[in-house]
Design a protein around this motif. Structure first.
Motif, PDB file in Angstrom:
ATOM      1  N   UNK A 191       0.821  -1.204   0.000  1.00  0.00           N
ATOM      2  CA  UNK A 191       0.000   0.000   0.000  1.00  0.00           C
ATOM      3  C   UNK A 191       0.854   1.253   0.000  1.00  0.00           C
ATOM      4  N   UNK A 192       1.932   1.234   0.801  1.00  0.00           N
ATOM      5  CA  UNK A 192       2.836   2.392   0.839  1.00  0.00           C
ATOM      6  C   UNK A 192       3.511   2.600  -0.506  1.00  0.00           C
ATOM      7  N   UNK A 193       3.884   1.498  -1.155  1.00  0.00           N
ATOM      8  CA  UNK A 193       4.514   1.608  -2.475  1.00  0.00           C
ATOM      9  C   UNK A 193       3.543   2.209  -3.480  1.00  0.00           C
ATOM     10  N   UNK A 194       2.291   1.772  -3.451  1.00  0.00           N
ATOM     11  CA  UNK A 194       1.292   2.323  -4.369  1.00  0.00           C
ATOM     12  C   UNK A 194       1.043   3.800  -4.087  1.00  0.00           C
ATOM     13  N   UNK A 195       1.057   4.183  -2.813  1.00  0.00           N
ATOM     14  CA  UNK A 195       0.870   5.593  -2.462  1.00  0.00           C
ATOM     15  C   UNK A 195       1.995   6.433  -3.055  1.00  0.00           C
ATOM     16  N   UNK A 196       3.231   5.947  -2.932  1.00  0.00           N
ATOM     17  CA  UNK A 196       4.367   6.674  -3.502  1.00  0.00           C
ATOM     18  C   UNK A 196       4.253   6.743  -5.018  1.00  0.00           C
ATOM     19  N   UNK A 197       3.818   5.639  -5.633  1.00  0.00           N
ATOM     20  CA  UNK A 197       3.643   5.626  -7.086  1.00  0.00           C
ATOM     21  C   UNK A 197       2.577   6.629  -7.521  1.00  0.00           C
ATOM     22  N   UNK A 198       1.498   6.696  -6.741  1.00  0.00           N
ATOM     23  CA  UNK A 198       0.416   7.624  -7.073  1.00  0.00           C
ATOM     24  C   UNK A 198       0.914   9.068  -7.061  1.00  0.00           C
ATOM     25  N   UNK A 199       1.708   9.414  -6.042  1.00  0.00           N
ATOM     26  CA  UNK A 199       2.221  10.782  -5.960  1.00  0.00           C
ATOM     27  C   UNK A 199       3.201  11.075  -7.094  1.00  0.00           C
ATOM     28  N   UNK A 200       3.987  10.077  -7.478  1.00  0.00           N
ATOM     29  CA  UNK A 200       4.892  10.267  -8.618  1.00  0.00           C
ATOM     30  C   UNK A 200       4.094  10.531  -9.898  1.00  0.00           C
ATOM     31  N   UNK A 201       3.017   9.780 -10.073  1.00  0.00           N
ATOM     32  CA  UNK A 201       2.170   9.972 -11.258  1.00  0.00           C
ATOM     33  C   UNK A 201       1.516  11.357 -11.250  1.00  0.00           C
TER      34      UNK A 201
END
Length: 318
Positions: A182-192
């Motif tokens: 979940x934390x990885x997806x959150x970081x990915x979302x902010x990068x996007x």
């Protein structure tokens, strides 16, 4: 992002408003203090499903006709400054900020700043996804992003379409967003989101002030060189053919300093990797060194000051 606050629980919450007063409480509790009103108090219905991942909140909002207002008086109350990104899923919504209006239809996105007054109005049943995160969570200057506040980003084409689909998938899978993944997806979302906003500005470069363009370039350079232990204001200024005084002024305008921003970005990178299963075989020291922390004792003190616990305890989830 600055690492001043320990991440909140990742627990999924679901709340149904029993009354409109209850809804006003839920809205303020889930986001920032807001004034809400509706023309149909007795017939109002509202529901929220939320997940907190690190310092980012993902909230699915389903409600009947109503408005919310972020007023100057509410902004004056103490609290952190956030950006909110709305993805309209059903119905329509009107976002107003900085004398701009964005009419959002299903698939559309818009960003806004909780430190400036805004209004959100929904004339009929609506469902939307709200992603809220600290302004400093993006590798972009706050004023730069603010130039896109209440600007409709169409969900049918381009990067905004890709980002909208990604966030929409998060909305459909809030139940499984937890732990390191979940934390990885959150970081990915902010990068996007950062990539999308950068692209939106590139489409309309006349919006950009030269100082904002330079600020973005500087931050991108820092992001690309965080692993370099010799990274410093002097090397950054030299790479951009400006004086260190000019560099410090760029960060001063956003309420930060060069050194604190470098430190916070490094700490955030370490914090994510310590909980990442892909880096489970690396020692704490190796992870820290990968982000430019070569002095183990200094790193440990800095991490503890930022998060209130040692790097090893953080990795174990203690």
């Amino acid at each position: 992002m600055p690492a001043a606050v320990q991440p909140a629980s990742q627990k999924l919450t679901s709340s149904v408003a029993e009354t409109f007063d209850h809804w006003k409480h839920l809205v303020a509790e889930s986001f920032v203090p807001l004034a809400a009103r509706t023309a149909d108090v007795d017939g109002f219905r509202g529901k929220m499903r939320a997940r907190v991942l690190d310092r980012m909140s993902i909230v699915e909002v389903t409600a009947t006709s109503h408005e919310v207002h972020r007023t100057a008086a509410l902004i004056a109350q103490p609290g952190e400054r956030y950006f909110k990104l709305n993805l309209q899923l059903e119905g329509t919504g009107l976002l107003v900020q900085d004398n701009r209006e964005a009419l959002l239809r299903p698939g559309d996105l818009a960003i806004y700043d909780t430190n400036r007054p805004y209004t959100l109005a929904f004339e009929a049943n609506t469902r939307m996804m709200v992603v809220m995160f600290p302004c400093d969570a993006l590798a972009l200057p706050t004023d730069y992003v603010g130039q896109l506040a209440a600007v409709r980003m169409a969900g049918s084409t381009g990067l905004s379409g890709i980002v909208g689909q990604f966030i929409g998938q998060l909305a459909s899978n809030l139940e499984v967003l937890s732990g390191p993944s979940g934390s990885r997806l959150a970081a990915n979302a902010l990068d996007l989101v950062s990539t999308m906003l950068h692209a939106e500005m590139a489409i309309t470069p006349d919006r950009m002030k030269p100082q904002a363009l330079l600020a973005v370039s500087v931050r991108e350079y820092i992001e690309a060189n965080l692993a370099d232990p010799l990274l410093s204001p002097a090397t950054i200024a030299a790479a951009h053919f400006i004086s260190t005084r000019h560099l410090h002024n760029i960060f001063h305008e956003s309420g930060s300093t060069v050194a604190s921003w470098i430190r916070s970005q490094r700490l955030d990178g370490v914090r994510r990797e310590l909980r990442d299963p892909l880096h489970a075989g690396k020692s704490v020291g190796a992870v820290a060194a990968r982000w430019g922390f070569l002095d183990a004792a200094h790193f440990s003190r800095t991490f503890r000051d930022a998060f209130g616990q040692s790097p090893s305890d953080w990795r174990r989830g203690a």
